[in-house]
Motif scaffolding. Structure first.
Motif, mmCIF file in Angstrom:
data_model
loop_
_atom_site.group_PDB
_atom_site.id
_atom_site.type_symbol
_atom_site.label_atom_id
_atom_site.label_comp_id
_atom_site.label_asym_id
_atom_site.label_seq_id
_atom_site.Cartn_x
_atom_site.Cartn_y
_atom_site.Cartn_z
ATOM 1 N N GLU A 30 43.883 45.341 52.083
ATOM 2 C CA GLU A 30 44.742 44.189 52.378
ATOM 3 C C GLU A 30 44.952 43.332 51.132
ATOM 4 O O GLU A 30 46.042 42.790 50.912
ATOM 5 N N LEU B 49 47.598 45.046 49.118
ATOM 6 C CA LEU B 49 48.930 44.788 49.673
ATOM 7 C C LEU B 49 49.423 43.395 49.295
ATOM 8 O O LEU B 49 50.615 43.200 49.011
ATOM 9 N N MET B 50 48.505 42.438 49.269
ATOM 10 C CA MET B 50 48.910 41.086 48.888
ATOM 11 C C MET B 50 49.303 41.005 47.414
ATOM 12 O O MET B 50 50.141 40.174 47.036
ATOM 13 N N ASP C 239 52.747 41.863 47.500
ATOM 14 C CA ASP C 239 53.522 40.708 47.984
ATOM 15 C C ASP C 239 53.758 39.701 46.861
ATOM 16 O O ASP C 239 54.837 39.114 46.753
ATOM 17 N N ASP D 192 56.486 41.011 44.696
ATOM 18 C CA ASP D 192 57.795 40.808 45.336
ATOM 19 C C ASP D 192 58.212 39.342 45.300
ATOM 20 O O ASP D 192 59.394 39.016 45.161
ATOM 21 N N ALA D 193 57.237 38.429 45.420
ATOM 22 C CA ALA D 193 57.549 37.006 45.374
ATOM 23 C C ALA D 193 58.027 36.575 43.993
ATOM 24 O O ALA D 193 58.793 35.617 43.851
ATOM 25 N N ALA E 246 52.401 31.338 47.255
ATOM 26 C CA ALA E 246 51.849 32.665 47.547
ATOM 27 C C ALA E 246 50.586 32.908 46.716
ATOM 28 O O ALA E 246 49.598 33.484 47.202
ATOM 29 N N GLY F 246 58.982 45.786 48.511
ATOM 30 C CA GLY F 246 58.565 46.194 49.857
ATOM 31 C C GLY F 246 58.046 47.609 49.953
ATOM 32 O O GLY F 246 57.593 48.031 51.024
ATOM 33 N N ARG G 145 54.344 48.008 51.258
ATOM 34 C CA ARG G 145 54.164 47.822 52.703
ATOM 35 C C ARG G 145 54.714 49.010 53.475
ATOM 36 O O ARG G 145 54.140 49.447 54.473
#
Length: 894
Positions: A545, A548-549, A552, A555-556, A591, A635, A638
């Motif tokens: 996890e 995955l962050m 993220d 992507d941010a 984020a 993405g 994910r």
């Protein structure tokens, strides 16, 4: 006598600045009464004054300052120029007169060996052996002066320049003395090591011997006999075929002769001589108090010692209590189990030793079953093998951690001599059963009966409560009370974590074993293929996890060019502050703060509490975000995770459907459905104990540094992070106004030790006698020339190798295979960017292997020196099914 010349009888270890390491050792042994051929040293004062004659050396030294150890062509050109220049510089008359006077006093008719002796040579922590030149059977004034001049010039041979550059020695600071020693014309000569230089065994005297002068052996021209002595008795001999020998010429110099056929396989030393020489070597070791590399020769019925220097290549001993008559203790590397093999500061070592739950006099004490060596923690597992089941089962368990380690343990513990020397351990079996039994019973219950859906909430609640209690326990206190509370908190941590958390991931592991057996039996196909699918995208894995962050965060950042630029080239120390000054910084910062709230206490090498966390220094995190942006689409991470989960669920449905068609199909389907559900639900929880531990480490680190700042204010320490070079007990004493004597000197020594330890490669397994144990890998089906390892994640992939030694230097691009020394959760952010993984250490259940299977990356671990044998940019084939790496096309990089 002139300051330019000193006789051996006037030299001791304090003379090192004037006569170098070799000269100081010869003088020391002469004064101690060892059989050293007489002689004198031309001092470093003579070398310094000789060099002062040159107007060009200042410029040459400036060029040397800019040289790197791997710039071999530049080194060759510069070194040749300096040597040729020095051979033209005149020897000052005062120096020449002093040398000639010393030579006449020693004996004009004698022949001499002329050797260089550098001031940075033959030291306990660095050996310059072989970096400068030696001249044998030198006769007469002219030959002597020429040999000395050549020794001076040899300080600038290619190998000497490169060695100093690699070890960061200042070229100006290394001075040269010249040893002039009466020649002995030996029948036999060689080298004696007071410890086995190959295995590291401290109780083994290892002797190499050949006929004639030792130069043939040292230069590699001849194979030597090998004799090994333990406890005063010969226990191994290997007689070599000695085709040539080097002898002295009457007019000076040497000649290489071929030995008669009948002499070539004759034992160079008799058995009585071997024992006598070994005893002499032991006396020299006792005199110096350290293991020695000794050059010796035998002539006219007696031994002579022509040199002795410390053995600097041995890995340091782990000091454990071994009673008389006991077998040497077996010590296993904690770092190899935790996938972090780099050297730690003393506080990091102390915290782990306090955390280890067994062999403790009290909850606050450091475990007596742990020891430190070379800045690493080793665990003494000897007592365990008093039990026969442990000798059989423990190596099998170890295979999940490291195949080579398991093989070495298996070989060692089955030796009858080892078993006989283990004292009885009354109550050990009962203690083990009492500790493991309840955990195992709960694991079985979790597999078969317990509501699996409740497992994750229970684990997360326990972790949350543990961290909260830890934070409350350290809140509002300082000084000795805080250090005592840290010792209590970490000292009780593992027993609590084992009892409450281990039954869940252990159930997942046991389910995996059962699934492999039953799938093969009932479906008649390779279970590893199905297990590879079931391993993908495990739910509840806190480390996955986190990965995955990271995606993220990438992507941010993508929509904001200024944020991307900060990530790629910004100042990590001021990264969060500078975000406020750029477009998109506020959105990305939100984020970022969420991520740091959950994972800011993590970092590469996180089991070492002394390492900066991501929230302290994000320099190891930002390159991972950058690699993700370059190697992944928005993405994509994910989507891949969701796809892996969907494939696993589809595989479960397929297996259940196929089983229902078999006899007793509903029973089989129900059992395997439960096992697959248990495996996927519980296996992902294996990272929670580590996650909980690192959260405790994070708060403990803050407390330690806060104490450091307090001690700086009191004038006890120079900087707050000096507390990290102390143990918990030493820090406790400091907070109580006591502490180690000569604290500044102690800290300086420990900082120097850490620098040296970082250059060492720690063994997986060794004994209390220093013997390094290496296992044997099973024979594998692999192409010729392939690098063999342990297959841990199935699949075959071809791509460009990207060697990553540290995450902050990672530069992974799309389609690249990561080659790393090891990985721990702090490396996880890089996994999304790689298509395959190769590691030097690890096993089936270590971090990198588990995450690789979850991400569907082919992986091979346990390839020693992979980061050196595979070059950055090589095109390779990685076979994670059969366990090998093959270089298909070497890198074109220089």
């Amino acid at each position: 006598m002139s300051p330019y010349v000193l006789e051996f009888s006037r030299i001791d270890k304090s003379s090192l600045p004037h006569v170098g390491g070799k000269g100081a050792n010869l003088g020391e042994m002469t004064l101690a009464g060892f059989p050293v051929p007489s002689g004198f040293c031309v001092t470093t004062d003579a070398y310094r004054d000789f060099l002062a004659q040159s107007e060009q050396m200042a410029g040459y030294f400036q060029q040397l300052d800019a040289i790197q150890a791997d710039q071999l062509n530049e080194i060759a050109v510069l070194g040749r120029a300096i040597r040729e220049h020095l051979e033209q510089v005149a020897i000052p008359e005062a120096i020449r007169a002093a040398i000639v006077a010393g030579w006449k006093q020693a004996g004009e008719q004698e022949a001499y060996a002329v050797r260089s002796s550098a001031t940075a040579e033959d030291l306990p922590m660095a050996s310059f052996a072989g970096q400068q030149d030696t001249y044998l059977n030198v006769r007469g004034e002219a030959q002597l002066l020429q040999a000395i001049r050549k020794c001076w010039a040899s300080l600038f041979t290619d190998r000497a320049i490169s060695y100093r550059a690699k070890n960061r020695f200042d070229h100006r600071a290394v001075l040269l003395s010249v040893v002039v020693q009466r020649m002995v014309f030996p029948e036999v000569s060689g080298i004696l090591f007071t410890a086995d230089p190959i295995s590291g065994h401290r109780g083994t005297v290892s002797i190499d011997a050949s006929f004639g002068l030792g130069e043939a052996l040292v230069s590699g021209l001849v194979s030597a006999d090998l004799y090994q002595v333990r406890s005063g008795a010969i226990f191994a001999k290997k007689i070599a075929r000695k085709k040539i020998a080097i002898y002295s010429l009457s007019e000076g110099g040497t000649v290489t002769k071929e030995l008669p056929e009948a002499e070539q396989e004759r034992q160079a030393l008799g058995d009585a001589q071997i024992v006598e020489l070994a005893a002499l070597g032991e006396k020299i070791k006792r005199h110096y108090g350290s293991e020695q590399d000794i050059e010796w020769c035998y002539a006219a019925g007696r031994f002579y010692i022509v040199q002795s220097r410390p053995i600097t290549s041995l890995y340091p001993l782990a000091h454990v209590a071994v009673q008389p008559g006991e077998s040497p203790h077996l010590l296993v590397s904690f770092g190899h189990q935790q996938m972090m093999t780099e050297a730690m500061k003393p506080m990091g070592l102390s915290l782990i030793r306090t955390m280890f739950p067994f062999g403790k006099a009290s909850v606050r004490a450091e475990s007596e079953l742990t020891a430190t060596a070379g800045g690493r923690v080793y665990i003494d597992i000897t007592k365990l093998f008093a039990l026969k089941p442990a000798r059989e089962k423990f190596p099998l368990i170890m295979r999940n951690i490291d195949e080579m380690m398991a093989s070495a343990v298996e070989q060692y513990v089955q030796q009858e001599t080892f078993i006989r020397g283990i004292p009885p351990q009354p109550g050990l079996k009962k203690s083990i059963v009492g500790f493991i039994g309840p955990i195992l019973l709960r694991a079985v219950r979790n597999i078969l009966f317990a509501p699996i859906a409740e497992a994750r909430p229970k684990v997360e609640a326990f972790v949350e409560n543990s961290v909260r209690r830890g934070r409350e326990g350290l809140s509002g206190i300082s000084g000795a009370e805080r250090i005592i509370r840290i010792q209590e908190q970490i000292g009780s941590f593992m027993r609590s974590a084992f009892a409450n958390l281990l039954p869940y991931p252990l159930a997942g592991m046991l389910s995996s074993r059962l699934l492999r057996v039953l799938i093969s039996k009932w479906l008649g196909e390779e279970a590893s293929d199905l297990m590879a699918v079931l391993n993908r995208s495990l739910p509840g894995n806190v480390t996955s996890e986190m990965g995955l962050m990271i995606g993220d965060l990438a992507d941010a950042a993508r929509p904001y060019p200024q944020v991307v630029e900060l990530i790629r080239s910004g100042d990590p120390q001021r990264f969060r502050e500078r975000l406020r000054q750029v477009e998109g910084g506020e959105a990305f910062g939100a984020a970022w703060d969420r991520f740091m709230g959950l994972y800011g206490m993590r970092c590469p090498g996180e089991i070492d509490v002394t390492r900066p966390r991501w929230r302290d220094d994000p320099s190891t995190l930002l390159p991972s975000i950058d690699s993700h942006m370059r190697s992944q689409q928005p993405g994509e991470h994910r989507a891949k995770f969701a796809q892996g989960a969907a494939e696993a669920e589809a595989a479960i449905r397929e297996v259940v459907a196929r089983l229902r068609k078999q006899p007793f199909g509903s029973v089989k389907a129900k059992l395997l459905s439960r096992l697959m559900y248990a495996f996927r639900s519980l296996m992902g929880l294996r990272e929670h104990p580590k996650y909980m531990m690192i959260q405790h480490f994070g708060m403990i680190r803050e407390g330690l540094l806060d104490e450091g700042r307090s001690l700086v204010q009191k004038g006890v320490l120079q900087s707050a992070d000096e507390v990290l070079f102390l143990s918990l007990d030493e820090l406790l004493q400091l907070t109580q106004g006591q502490g180690p004597s000569e604290l500044a000197k102690l800290l300086e020594q420990r900082k120097a030790d850490l620098t040296r330890y970082r250059e060492l490669s720690p063994p997986r397994l060794m004994t209390s006698e220093g013997e390094i144990l290496n296992g044997r890998r099973k024979q594998q089906d692999a192409p010729e020339g392939a690098l063999l390892g342990t297959p841990v994640s199935a699949g075959v992939i071809e791509g460009i190798a990207r060697v990553v030694l540290r995450p902050e230097h990672a530069n992974l691009n799309k389609g690249e295979i990561m080659i790393a020394p090891f990985t721990d959760p702090g490396w996880t952010p890089l996994f999304h960017s790689a298509i395959g993984l190769v590691m030097e250490v690890g096993g089936l259940m270590t971090h990198g292997a588990v995450v690789a299977r979850e991400y569907g990356l082919p992986a091979v671990v346990g390839i020693d020196n992979a980061t050196k044998l595979i070059r950055d940019g090589d095109r390779i084939r990685l076979d994670g099914t059969r366990g090998y790496v093959l270089v298909l096309e070497p890198s074109k990089k220089e």
